[in-house]
Design a protein around this motif. Sequence first.
Motif, PDB file in Angstrom:
ATOM      1  N   SER A  53       0.811  -1.215   0.000  1.00  0.00           N
ATOM      2  CA  SER A  53       0.000   0.000   0.000  1.00  0.00           C
ATOM      3  C   SER A  53       0.849   1.272   0.000  1.00  0.00           C
ATOM      4  CB  SER A  53      -0.961   0.009   1.186  1.00  0.00           C
ATOM      5  OG  SER A  53      -0.238  -0.016   2.397  1.00  0.00           O
ATOM      6  N   LEU A  54       1.995   1.284   0.683  1.00  0.00           N
ATOM      7  CA  LEU A  54       2.852   2.477   0.661  1.00  0.00           C
ATOM      8  C   LEU A  54       3.415   2.726  -0.730  1.00  0.00           C
ATOM      9  CD1 LEU A  54       4.872   2.290   3.992  1.00  0.00           C
ATOM     10  CD2 LEU A  54       2.981   3.793   3.411  1.00  0.00           C
ATOM     11  N   MET A  55       3.742   1.658  -1.448  1.00  0.00           N
ATOM     12  CA  MET A  55       4.245   1.812  -2.811  1.00  0.00           C
ATOM     13  C   MET A  55       3.156   2.398  -3.708  1.00  0.00           C
ATOM     14  SD  MET A  55       5.735  -1.012  -5.488  1.00  0.00           S
ATOM     15  CE  MET A  55       4.153  -1.798  -5.663  1.00  0.00           C
ATOM     16  N   TYR A  56       1.915   1.914  -3.554  1.00  0.00           N
ATOM     17  CA  TYR A  56       0.820   2.442  -4.360  1.00  0.00           C
ATOM     18  C   TYR A  56       0.524   3.902  -4.020  1.00  0.00           C
ATOM     19  CZ  TYR A  56      -0.032  -2.385  -5.765  1.00  0.00           C
ATOM     20  OH  TYR A  56       0.103  -3.639  -6.272  1.00  0.00           O
ATOM     21  N   MET A  57       0.579   4.253  -2.734  1.00  0.00           N
ATOM     22  CA  MET A  57       0.361   5.653  -2.348  1.00  0.00           C
ATOM     23  C   MET A  57       1.448   6.544  -2.933  1.00  0.00           C
ATOM     24  SD  MET A  57      -1.162   5.686   1.505  1.00  0.00           S
ATOM     25  CE  MET A  57      -0.020   4.574   2.273  1.00  0.00           C
ATOM     26  N   TYR A  58       2.693   6.073  -2.924  1.00  0.00           N
ATOM     27  CA  TYR A  58       3.794   6.839  -3.512  1.00  0.00           C
ATOM     28  C   TYR A  58       3.590   7.003  -5.013  1.00  0.00           C
ATOM     29  CZ  TYR A  58       8.493   8.128  -4.977  1.00  0.00           C
ATOM     30  OH  TYR A  58       9.570   8.775  -5.536  1.00  0.00           O
ATOM     31  N   ALA A  59       3.115   5.944  -5.668  1.00  0.00           N
ATOM     32  CA  ALA A  59       2.876   6.011  -7.112  1.00  0.00           C
ATOM     33  C   ALA A  59       1.761   7.001  -7.448  1.00  0.00           C
ATOM     34  CB  ALA A  59       2.517   4.631  -7.645  1.00  0.00           C
ATOM     35  N   ILE A  60       0.795   7.177  -6.557  1.00  0.00           N
ATOM     36  CA  ILE A  60      -0.289   8.131  -6.792  1.00  0.00           C
ATOM     37  C   ILE A  60       0.172   9.555  -6.505  1.00  0.00           C
ATOM     38  CG2 ILE A  60      -2.545   8.876  -5.926  1.00  0.00           C
ATOM     39  CD1 ILE A  60      -3.162   5.868  -5.508  1.00  0.00           C
ATOM     40  N   VAL A  61       0.951   9.742  -5.440  1.00  0.00           N
ATOM     41  CA  VAL A  61       1.348  11.081  -5.017  1.00  0.00           C
ATOM     42  C   VAL A  61       2.467  11.657  -5.887  1.00  0.00           C
ATOM     43  CG1 VAL A  61       2.404  12.351  -3.104  1.00  0.00           C
ATOM     44  CG2 VAL A  61       0.555  10.761  -2.660  1.00  0.00           C
ATOM     45  N   LEU A  62       3.338  10.813  -6.427  1.00  0.00           N
ATOM     46  CA  LEU A  62       4.488  11.295  -7.195  1.00  0.00           C
ATOM     47  C   LEU A  62       4.099  12.161  -8.398  1.00  0.00           C
ATOM     48  CD1 LEU A  62       7.568  11.300  -7.492  1.00  0.00           C
ATOM     49  CD2 LEU A  62       7.325   9.236  -8.875  1.00  0.00           C
ATOM     50  N   PRO A  63       3.159  11.743  -9.269  1.00  0.00           N
ATOM     51  CA  PRO A  63       2.798  12.628 -10.389  1.00  0.00           C
ATOM     52  C   PRO A  63       2.144  13.923  -9.927  1.00  0.00           C
ATOM     53  CG  PRO A  63       1.922  10.424 -10.741  1.00  0.00           C
ATOM     54  CD  PRO A  63       2.510  10.454  -9.381  1.00  0.00           C
ATOM     55  N   LEU A  64       1.380  13.860  -8.840  1.00  0.00           N
ATOM     56  CA  LEU A  64       0.765  15.083  -8.319  1.00  0.00           C
ATOM     57  C   LEU A  64       1.827  16.050  -7.816  1.00  0.00           C
ATOM     58  CD1 LEU A  64      -2.184  13.471  -6.342  1.00  0.00           C
ATOM     59  CD2 LEU A  64      -2.259  14.551  -8.596  1.00  0.00           C
ATOM     60  N   GLU A  65       2.852  15.508  -7.162  1.00  0.00           N
ATOM     61  CA  GLU A  65       3.923  16.354  -6.657  1.00  0.00           C
ATOM     62  C   GLU A  65       4.736  16.946  -7.801  1.00  0.00           C
ATOM     63  OE1 GLU A  65       7.897  17.385  -5.519  1.00  0.00           O
ATOM     64  OE2 GLU A  65       7.516  15.461  -6.444  1.00  0.00           O
ATOM     65  N   LEU A  66       5.010  16.154  -8.822  1.00  0.00           N
ATOM     66  CA  LEU A  66       5.771  16.663  -9.962  1.00  0.00           C
ATOM     67  C   LEU A  66       4.993  17.718 -10.740  1.00  0.00           C
ATOM     68  CD1 LEU A  66       7.416  13.408 -11.336  1.00  0.00           C
ATOM     69  CD2 LEU A  66       8.512  15.257 -10.085  1.00  0.00           C
ATOM     70  N   HIS A  67       3.684  17.534 -10.842  1.00  0.00           N
ATOM     71  CA  HIS A  67       2.847  18.506 -11.550  1.00  0.00           C
ATOM     72  C   HIS A  67       2.728  19.810 -10.771  1.00  0.00           C
ATOM     73  CE1 HIS A  67      -0.136  20.009 -14.289  1.00  0.00           C
ATOM     74  NE2 HIS A  67      -0.944  20.249 -13.286  1.00  0.00           N
ATOM     75  N   ARG A  72       7.425  24.016 -13.695  1.00  0.00           N
ATOM     76  CA  ARG A  72       7.650  22.704 -14.304  1.00  0.00           C
ATOM     77  C   ARG A  72       7.174  22.674 -15.752  1.00  0.00           C
ATOM     78  NH1 ARG A  72      10.537  18.117 -14.147  1.00  0.00           N
ATOM     79  NH2 ARG A  72       9.314  16.325 -14.694  1.00  0.00           N
ATOM     80  N   LEU A  73       6.054  23.305 -16.030  1.00  0.00           N
ATOM     81  CA  LEU A  73       5.494  23.273 -17.374  1.00  0.00           C
ATOM     82  C   LEU A  73       5.667  24.594 -18.117  1.00  0.00           C
ATOM     83  CD1 LEU A  73       2.207  21.345 -16.572  1.00  0.00           C
ATOM     84  CD2 LEU A  73       4.327  20.439 -17.473  1.00  0.00           C
ATOM     85  N   ASP A  74       6.484  25.478 -17.583  1.00  0.00           N
ATOM     86  CA  ASP A  74       6.697  26.780 -18.195  1.00  0.00           C
ATOM     87  C   ASP A  74       7.786  26.662 -19.256  1.00  0.00           C
ATOM     88  OD1 ASP A  74       6.758  29.387 -18.852  1.00  0.00           O
ATOM     89  OD2 ASP A  74       7.497  30.114 -16.919  1.00  0.00           O
ATOM     90  N   ARG A  75       7.408  26.729 -20.504  1.00  0.00           N
ATOM     91  CA  ARG A  75       8.375  26.541 -21.591  1.00  0.00           C
ATOM     92  C   ARG A  75       9.272  27.759 -21.782  1.00  0.00           C
ATOM     93  NH1 ARG A  75       5.954  22.669 -26.080  1.00  0.00           N
ATOM     94  NH2 ARG A  75       4.871  21.277 -24.687  1.00  0.00           N
ATOM     95  N   ARG A  76       8.866  28.919 -21.278  1.00  0.00           N
ATOM     96  CA  ARG A  76       9.725  30.092 -21.420  1.00  0.00           C
ATOM     97  C   ARG A  76      10.969  29.957 -20.548  1.00  0.00           C
ATOM     98  NH1 ARG A  76       5.655  34.380 -19.749  1.00  0.00           N
ATOM     99  NH2 ARG A  76       4.898  32.558 -18.672  1.00  0.00           N
ATOM    100  N   ARG A  77      10.855  29.323 -19.392  1.00  0.00           N
ATOM    101  CA  ARG A  77      12.016  29.146 -18.526  1.00  0.00           C
ATOM    102  C   ARG A  77      12.890  27.991 -18.994  1.00  0.00           C
ATOM    103  NH1 ARG A  77       9.728  29.357 -12.394  1.00  0.00           N
ATOM    104  NH2 ARG A  77       9.273  31.565 -12.295  1.00  0.00           N
ATOM    105  N   GLN A  78      12.271  26.945 -19.532  1.00  0.00           N
ATOM    106  CA  GLN A  78      13.000  25.758 -19.943  1.00  0.00           C
ATOM    107  C   GLN A  78      12.734  25.515 -21.431  1.00  0.00           C
ATOM    108  OE1 GLN A  78      11.418  22.786 -17.394  1.00  0.00           O
ATOM    109  NE2 GLN A  78      12.375  23.598 -15.565  1.00  0.00           N
ATOM    110  N   PRO A  79      13.482  26.188 -22.313  1.00  0.00           N
ATOM    111  CA  PRO A  79      13.191  26.059 -23.739  1.00  0.00           C
ATOM    112  C   PRO A  79      13.465  24.659 -24.288  1.00  0.00           C
ATOM    113  CG  PRO A  79      15.182  27.332 -23.390  1.00  0.00           C
ATOM    114  CD  PRO A  79      14.580  27.091 -22.038  1.00  0.00           C
TER     115      PRO A  79
END
Length: 83
Positions: A53-67, A72-79
């Motif tokens: 269950s901890l692995m599954y919780m980490y798998a769910i939280v990781l994309p939310l944290e990265l987003h 992160r999604l600003d193309r002007r800063r990271q061309p």
Amino acid sequence: MWMLFAMTVFMTLTETLGLAVLFDAKHIPHDFKMNGAFYAFQLLGEEAGMGKSLMYMYAIVLPLELHGRPGRLDRRRQPGLCL
């Protein structure tokens, strides 16, 4: 400054010893391409009696944290970023 250095050394040594207690060096996984964070959460969950269950919780939280990271999604800063 020396106090910060001493705290960093102390924490590094205690974390290394803690990981040495948690993980068995004689049992190395066969697949070296696996993600270490997922494997660590899987072992931690099994050790705590929670299964995977901890692995599954980490798998769910990781994309939310990265987003949620700013810029992160600003193309002007990271061309060079291709999304």
